[in-house]
Design a protein around this motif. Structure first.
Motif, PDB file in Angstrom:
ATOM      1  N   HIS A  71      77.771  60.044  89.693  1.00 34.06           N
ATOM      2  CA  HIS A  71      78.018  59.331  88.443  1.00 34.06           C
ATOM      3  C   HIS A  71      78.795  58.062  88.750  1.00 34.06           C
ATOM      4  O   HIS A  71      79.279  57.872  89.869  1.00 34.06           O
ATOM      5  CB  HIS A  71      78.807  60.200  87.451  1.00 34.06           C
ATOM      6  CG  HIS A  71      78.088  61.428  87.019  1.00 34.06           C
ATOM      7  ND1 HIS A  71      77.078  61.418  86.087  1.00 34.06           N
ATOM      8  CD2 HIS A  71      78.227  62.727  87.407  1.00 34.06           C
ATOM      9  CE1 HIS A  71      76.619  62.651  85.909  1.00 34.06           C
ATOM     10  NE2 HIS A  71      77.297  63.465  86.703  1.00 34.06           N
ATOM     11  N   THR A  72      78.925  57.192  87.750  1.00 35.36           N
ATOM     12  CA  THR A  72      79.786  56.029  87.876  1.00 35.36           C
ATOM     13  C   THR A  72      80.755  55.989  86.701  1.00 35.36           C
ATOM     14  O   THR A  72      80.488  56.556  85.635  1.00 35.36           O
ATOM     15  CB  THR A  72      79.009  54.697  87.904  1.00 35.36           C
ATOM     16  OG1 THR A  72      78.587  54.347  86.579  1.00 35.36           O
ATOM     17  CG2 THR A  72      77.816  54.758  88.834  1.00 35.36           C
ATOM     18  N   PHE A 115      74.227  55.457  85.543  1.00 38.14           N
ATOM     19  CA  PHE A 115      73.050  56.288  85.782  1.00 38.14           C
ATOM     20  C   PHE A 115      72.700  57.129  84.558  1.00 38.14           C
ATOM     21  O   PHE A 115      71.541  57.499  84.368  1.00 38.14           O
ATOM     22  CB  PHE A 115      73.278  57.216  86.970  1.00 38.14           C
ATOM     23  CG  PHE A 115      73.668  56.500  88.240  1.00 38.14           C
ATOM     24  CD1 PHE A 115      73.258  55.200  88.479  1.00 38.14           C
ATOM     25  CD2 PHE A 115      74.454  57.118  89.191  1.00 38.14           C
ATOM     26  CE1 PHE A 115      73.610  54.533  89.639  1.00 38.14           C
ATOM     27  CE2 PHE A 115      74.809  56.466  90.360  1.00 38.14           C
ATOM     28  CZ  PHE A 115      74.393  55.167  90.584  1.00 38.14           C
ATOM     29  N   HIS A 116      73.699  57.447  83.740  1.00 36.43           N
ATOM     30  CA  HIS A 116      73.502  58.289  82.559  1.00 36.43           C
ATOM     31  C   HIS A 116      74.310  57.670  81.417  1.00 36.43           C
ATOM     32  O   HIS A 116      75.408  58.149  81.095  1.00 36.43           O
ATOM     33  CB  HIS A 116      73.949  59.726  82.830  1.00 36.43           C
ATOM     34  CG  HIS A 116      73.502  60.244  84.163  1.00 36.43           C
ATOM     35  ND1 HIS A 116      74.326  60.273  85.273  1.00 36.43           N
ATOM     36  CD2 HIS A 116      72.296  60.699  84.582  1.00 36.43           C
ATOM     37  CE1 HIS A 116      73.665  60.749  86.308  1.00 36.43           C
ATOM     38  NE2 HIS A 116      72.426  61.008  85.919  1.00 36.43           N
ATOM     39  N   ASP A 338      70.245  61.427  92.736  1.00 38.12           N
ATOM     40  CA  ASP A 338      71.218  60.323  92.790  1.00 38.12           C
ATOM     41  C   ASP A 338      70.562  59.013  93.203  1.00 38.12           C
ATOM     42  O   ASP A 338      71.145  58.196  93.904  1.00 38.12           O
ATOM     43  CB  ASP A 338      72.342  60.687  93.758  1.00 38.12           C
ATOM     44  CG  ASP A 338      73.067  61.954  93.332  1.00 38.12           C
ATOM     45  OD1 ASP A 338      73.287  62.117  92.122  1.00 38.12           O
ATOM     46  OD2 ASP A 338      73.384  62.782  94.205  1.00 38.12           O
ATOM     47  N   ASP A 339      69.328  58.792  92.746  1.00 45.86           N
ATOM     48  CA  ASP A 339      68.522  57.648  93.177  1.00 45.86           C
ATOM     49  C   ASP A 339      68.216  56.736  91.992  1.00 45.86           C
ATOM     50  O   ASP A 339      67.070  56.589  91.601  1.00 45.86           O
ATOM     51  CB  ASP A 339      67.232  58.136  93.833  1.00 45.86           C
ATOM     52  CG  ASP A 339      66.474  59.140  92.962  1.00 45.86           C
ATOM     53  OD1 ASP A 339      67.058  59.679  92.011  1.00 45.86           O
ATOM     54  OD2 ASP A 339      65.291  59.384  93.243  1.00 45.86           O
ATOM     55  N   ALA A 340      69.234  56.127  91.428  1.00 42.38           N
ATOM     56  CA  ALA A 340      69.045  55.259  90.267  1.00 42.38           C
ATOM     57  C   ALA A 340      69.361  53.826  90.646  1.00 42.38           C
ATOM     58  O   ALA A 340      70.489  53.512  91.025  1.00 42.38           O
ATOM     59  CB  ALA A 340      69.946  55.717  89.125  1.00 42.38           C
ATOM     60  N   THR A 341      68.373  52.934  90.547  1.00 39.98           N
ATOM     61  CA  THR A 341      68.581  51.527  90.834  1.00 39.98           C
ATOM     62  C   THR A 341      68.918  50.806  89.532  1.00 39.98           C
ATOM     63  O   THR A 341      68.068  50.630  88.668  1.00 39.98           O
ATOM     64  CB  THR A 341      67.335  50.906  91.483  1.00 39.98           C
ATOM     65  OG1 THR A 341      67.043  51.603  92.698  1.00 39.98           O
ATOM     66  CG2 THR A 341      67.564  49.443  91.790  1.00 39.98           C
TER      67      THR A 341
END
Length: 604
Positions: A71-72, A115-116, A338-341
């Motif tokens: 997450h960020t 990412f979410h 965990d692969d979100a650009t």
């Protein structure tokens, strides 16, 4: 520190921080020097376990990620450089410190997970703090509408070029169609065959390419296949687009073209291989929509840049492709899920924060989300509505008044905005999250572009109610021919995004449909994140969304559907004209590259 001790410390901090208003906190003699943001298992669905924390100026905010996904914690507000004031990625099962908290001025600082984006919260800075204040967005560049190509024979050269993306500093080196980002907009009347020759003059290290006309109905060999009919370096390929369906002109549509190379789609789109394609209807009696300069295509995307305005490389360092129990899977810190650009900077027609001078009249805006991952929930800053008249695949049966239009990757909306009464005002096209649980709660928050409204002017257009929409397939079969389940597979060693439990294999046929028949398909999402499902070749009608009639804006033709965790969507379409291999996949491009694609064949 062991995990048990760490959680105990977290618990103590939560008792101190959570649920206390900033005013109450200031009443304590002791400053709140430390605060902790906790992410429990299932955070993508449940949100931050501590959505509000309080910290004194100069304090420290720690993030504890107990989830199995990265997450960020990213500031909604930007700084003078246009980037989030704070931004930190927290890998699954780790902790991290939020940078820059000591520099923040007192106040409430909203944050979210890139990412979410449905995960949102606030850091309340109290007492003495730093001098960093949120920067108001400025719009310094005029919007550029890509040049239009209208001929029956069009040539596009893929090449590296320097393009203007940011208002100041060097131009950005990108991979382009014909030297611009986006590439030229192709505009052709339905039924008028169009040949597009694509030439690959990219650097040799770029490899072979494949151009897909998203939403169009054409032969398998012209579909931009991910592994076959490729455009090798130094070579070219001619794509044939008849712009017909079952012998009739294709309805007016808003398509787009982009690279579709297997395992490299996200990278190649990120570097610039995207453009728009508008199919027009003949003049229709009684339908007076805005035309000419008041018909504006808007490609909304995002990128991240280095200090000298060059694209960052989010694909460096993995993930690594490996074999896993007979499947292709990925391993490493950027492996699924965990692969979100996600980019820091929103671009409209390739430019950061542009403005458009408009008259106080009606405008037709064709909205396209070409981002690799993010969703946008478009609104106007003064609350005036959009009148949605179409999807990317044609006009709706009836115009729909909406205050927000949510578009995920590859989705499009055809809307009319009436700027009457706004002379002398600047209106901002924004992306905003809705309240949790409502459509759009996972959209990113951003100021997208500005409309500078001038004087009123003659306006021959009219707001339509009923529309000459394309005919939908009918009757719809009662039996579901194929169920496609979108999920996450693998284990701690290697993982992949799956359809029906399998990663993409270009040589495996996952379903066969007979030419001339109508089929009903079902989509199911068993993962913890939203997917956007795109089907090649045919144009489909939405039959059911979670067992109910679809909302009014989903009652026309579609090619890409939002599929939230646990959702079930059913669609129907007729297989006409062409046999051969076609794809169904998630249009979150990292998901597509990491397994979430399947092949279906249309057979005689």
């Amino acid at each position: 520190m062991g995990l048990v001790a760490l959680v105990a410390c977290v618990g103590a901090l939560l008792v101190y921080d959570v649920g206390r208003a900033p005013e109450a906190t200031q009443a304590f003699a002791e400053p709140v020097r430390n605060a902790t943001i906790v992410i429990e298992e299932g955070g993508a669905r449940k949100g931050f376990s501590t959505p509000e924390v309080t910290v004194s100026g100069g304090g420290v905010v720690t993030v504890v990620n107990l989830d199995s996904m990265d997450h960020t914690v990213t500031s909604v507000a930007n700084g003078p450089d246009g980037l989030p004031v704070f931004d930190v990625r927290i890998a699954a099962g780790t902790t991290a410190t939020v940078p820059g908290i000591d520099a923040l001025a007192p106040g409430e600082w909203a944050f979210y997970c890139k990412f979410h984006p449905s995960m949102r919260g606030d850091i309340n800075v109290v007492g003495g703090g730093g001098g960093v204040e949120p920067e108001r967005p400025t719009f310094e560049q005029p919007l550029v509408v890509p040049r239009t190509e209208t001929g029956a024979h069009i040539r596009l050269v893929m090449k590296r070029a320097l393009v203007r993306t940011r208002p100041d500093g060097p131009r950005t080196s990108m991979w382009t169609y014909d030297g611009t980002y986006p590439g030229p907009t192709i505009r052709r009347r339905g039924g008028r065959g169009t040949e597009v020759t694509v030439v690959n003059r990219l650097p040799k290290g770029a490899g072979a390419m494949s151009t897909h006309l998203h939403g169009d109905h054409h032969a398998s060999a012209d579909d931009g296949q991910p592994t076959t009919y490729l455009i090798e370096p130094g070579s070219s390929r001619a794509y044939d687009y008849p712009l017909t369906v079952a012998g009739r002109p294709e309805p007016g549509s808003f398509f787009w073209y982009h690279d579709h190379r297997m395992d490299r789609t996200a990278r190649n789109n990120w570097r610039g291989l995207q453009g728009m394609f508008i199919v027009t209807d003949p003049p229709l009696p009684g339908l007076r929509l805005p035309t000419g300069a008041r018909d504006v295509p808007l490609m909304v995307s995002e990128r991240s840049f280095t200090a000298d305005n060059q694209l960052t490389d989010p694909f460096a360092g993995g993930p690594e492709m490996v074999g896993h129990h007979g499947q292709m899977a990925w391993t490493g810190p950027k492996a699924p899920p965990d692969d979100a650009t996600v980019g820091d900077t929103v671009l409209v027609n390739g430019r950061e924060a542009p403005y458009l001078q408009v008259s106080a009249t009606r405008y037709r805006l064709r909205l396209l989300n070409s981002s690799p991952f993010s969703s946008y929930n478009f609104t106007l800053s003064d609350g005036r509505p959009f009148l949605q008249i179409g999807t990317g695949s044609g006009l709706l049966p009836k115009a729909v008044v909406r205050t927000g239009v949510l578009l995920g990757p590859a989705q499009r909306a055809d809307v009319i905005v009436d700027f009457s009464g706004a002379t002398g005002r600047n209106l901002v096209l924004e992306s905003v999250p809705a309240e949790p649980g409502y459509t759009g709660d996972n959209a990113r928050q951003a100021s997208v572009m500005e409309f500078r409204v001038g004087a009123s002017a003659p306006d021959p257009s009219r707001l339509p109610s009923r529309l000459p929409s394309p005919k939908l397939v009918s009757p719809v079969p009662s039996k579901v021919s194929k169920t496609w389940t979108f999920g996450l597979a693998g284990d701690d060693h290697a993982s992949f995004w799956s359809i029906n439990g399998k990663a993409f294999d270009p040589d495996r046929v996952d379903h066969r449909s007979r030419l001339g028949t109508v089929e009903r398909w079902r989509f199911r999402n068993t993962s913890q994140v939203t997917h956007y499902v795109h089907i090649h070749n045919e144009q489909w009608r939405t039959v059911l969304r979670d067992g109910k009639r679809p909302p009014p804006w989903e009652r026309g033709l579609e090619d890409t559907w939002r599929l939230d965790p646990g959702e079930v969507v059913e669609v129907a379409g007729r297989f006409t004209d062409y046999t051969g291999a076609f794809m169904i996949h998630c249009h979150m491009l990292d998901h597509e590259d990491h397994g979430m694609m399947a092949r279906f064949d249309v057979v005689r």
